[in-house]
Enzyme design. Structure first.
Site, short mmCIF file in Angstrom:
data_model
loop_
_atom_site.label_atom_id
_atom_site.label_comp_id
_atom_site.label_asym_id
_atom_site.label_seq_id
_atom_site.Cartn_x
_atom_site.Cartn_y
_atom_site.Cartn_z
N LYS A 182 0.28 3.73 -2.78
CA LYS A 182 -0.75 4.77 -2.75
C LYS A 182 -0.14 6.17 -2.74
O LYS A 182 -0.80 7.14 -3.14
CB LYS A 182 -1.65 4.58 -1.53
CG LYS A 182 -2.57 3.36 -1.59
CD LYS A 182 -3.43 3.25 -0.33
CE LYS A 182 -4.51 2.20 -0.47
NZ LYS A 182 -3.99 0.81 -0.43
N SER A 206 0.79 -1.24 0.00
CA SER A 206 0.00 0.00 0.00
C SER A 206 0.82 1.28 0.00
O SER A 206 0.25 2.37 -0.15
CB SER A 206 -0.96 0.01 1.20
OG SER A 206 -2.03 -0.86 0.96
N SER A 213 -5.89 3.47 4.59
CA SER A 213 -5.31 2.70 3.49
C SER A 213 -6.40 2.06 2.64
O SER A 213 -6.29 0.91 2.21
CB SER A 213 -4.35 1.62 4.01
OG SER A 213 -3.53 1.16 2.97
#
Length: 477
Positions: A82, A79, A143
């Protein structure tokens, strides 16, 4: 002769052995001071199983590397990817495409993605308008994969593949030479059950990057969009307040002050974990004038969720070492300074990174002052700190030149007139010396060099010297 050769061979052997012994000792000492040892010495309970596969610490203003261990190892960041999506969202806002108050109407696909249990998400209801601001909080605090997809689709008007190409193009532009993105959120495209499917992009591929590349991304994100920390620093936040869709989001960055591994000055950036990437961590913290960025990749194993906490132990420990060793500070003030015995005038204050309790050394090159340091740049696209300068004497000449242009020409013209007069008089005396030169007597005692001739030479040299001074520095009267 034989003894001499034997002694030379012995001395050569001693030198070679000493050289390699020194290398071995230095290497051994460095190997002992690895990230595991640093973390254990800082008081954290950990072991070899959790040791990160790669890590790096850089200073956020200069991009200089303060610590690195396998920084170019290719890895799945999960993640943390991102952050690239968020970079493109901030860039789109800077270009006027939309604002923080712009709303995104959730689709049936968005709602379906939010209900996939295996993915990290927040609640999304089809038909509801979600402000960009709240979607950013959902992306960076919770997230949320669905919030990331919604923001990506806003940037490209629902062209999912275009956004992936934008991510890769931006990576190249920023100098992320070992990064390839296949999805916008860090989760494999195939895990979205067909609700997110960028055309022409490998559905089963993991994003690939390195600790160095993520540090470069974080450097540019914080430099160009410093408000990023507004969305990465809350430990808990409520989005969609005062609506039926209000939701409390919890931050997984346990190094934020007040949480399990709370670290003084920490205010972001992003965590990430996956079966193939283990537990990863991108962080930033600021103390006094020094802001650091760190990346920690591959802590532990997905099967052992203790790695989610252990990544913060390693991150805190190398932050501690970097903060204790280095500081970002003003090294030289604007204006007059003496550098390497040269009097110079700096265009502005000069800031840089220096080891604590040491005195900086500088280099003068062309028209720039740089810091003489062993620290390297995280990327060749990020230049080392420098400041423009002028030599004080040259500036003085420029000031005299400016006075001339402003009408105060009298002194300069008078000076050149006197300089020329001295040269003319010099040549005149040299010529007169020939007229008054005495004929040699029968005894041959007449002097060969006339005093007038010597005086003429002196006047010529003085006139030329004063002319050079006038051109280089200014009028001498």
């Amino acid at each position: 002769m034989k003894k001499r050769k034997v002694l030379l061979k012995i001395c050569s052997l001693i030198l070679v052995l000493g050289y390699f012994s020194g290398i071995f000792t230095a290497t051994s000492a460095y190997a002992q001071e690895d990230i595991l040892t640093i973390t254990q010495n800082a008081g954290y309970q950990t072991n070899e199983f959790y040791k990160p596969k790669a890590s790096i610490v850089i200073e956020a203003q200069t991009g200089q590397v303060l610590w690195e261990d396998n920084p170019d190892l290719k890895w799945n960041p999960a993640s943390i990817a991102k952050l690239m999506s968020v970079y493109l969202v901030f860039e789109a806002m800077a270009n006027g495409q939309f604002t923080l108050d712009t709303t995104v109407k959730a689709t049936d696909n968005d709602q379906a993605i939010s209900q996939i249990y295996e993915l990290s998400n927040n609640s999304i209801v089809s038909g509801v308008d979600y402000p960009v601001r709240d979607l950013l909080y959902a992306t960076l605090v919770q997230s949320s994969n669905v919030a990331t997809v919604m923001l990506a689709n806003l940037v490209t008007a629902n062209d999912e593949a275009k956004f992936i190409h934008m991510m890769n193009d931006k990576a190249k532009k920023l100098g992320m030479t070992n990064s390839t993105f296949y999805n916008c959120s860090g989760a494999e495209t195939g895990s979205f059950n067909g609700y997110y499917k960028p055309e022409g992009i490998d559905q089963n591929a993991d994003n690939v990057t390195t600790a160095r590349d993520l540090a470069i991304l974080s450097y540019h994100l914080l430099k160009n969009y410093p408000d990023t920390v507004t969305y990465t620093s809350p430990t808990q936040i409520t989005i969609m307040e005062n609506t039926p869709y209000a939701e409390v989001l919890e931050n997984h960055n346990y190094s934020l002050p007040g949480l399990a591994y709370g670290y003084e000055g920490a205010d972001g950036l992003k965590t990430g974990s996956s079966p193939t990437g283990g537990f990863n961590y991108a962080a930033t913290a600021k103390r006094e004038n020094t802001r650091l960025i760190e990346i920690v990749l591959g802590v532990g194993d997905w099967e052992d969720q203790e790695g989610e906490l252990q990544r913060h132990a390693f991150g805190n420990a190398i932050f501690d070492q970097a903060f204790a060793t280095y500081e970002y500070k003003q090294l030289l003030p604007k204006g007059n300074n003496t550098i390497n015995k040269e009097e110079v005038i700096l265009e502005q204050d000069f800031y840089g990174v220096i080891q604590r309790n040491t005195e900086p050394a500088f280099n003068l090159s062309a028209d720039k002052v740089t810091l003489n340091t062993s620290l390297t740049q995280v990327s060749p696209t990020i230049k080392a700190p420098s400041v423009g300068f002028k030599y004080a004497k040259k500036l003085k000449a420029l000031q005299h030149s400016t006075l001339l242009k402003n009408g105060n020409k009298k002194n300069s013209l008078s000076t050149f007139f006197i300089n020329g007069l001295l040269v003319i008089l010099g040549f005149l005396f040299m010529a007169l010396s020939k007229l008054f030169k005495k004929e040699p007597s029968e005894t041959g005692n007449a002097k060969n060099i006339s005093p007038l001739f010597v005086l003429g030479i002196i006047l010529v040299l003085v006139g030329i010297g004063l002319s050079i001074y006038t051109v280089g520095v200014g009028p001498w009267i």
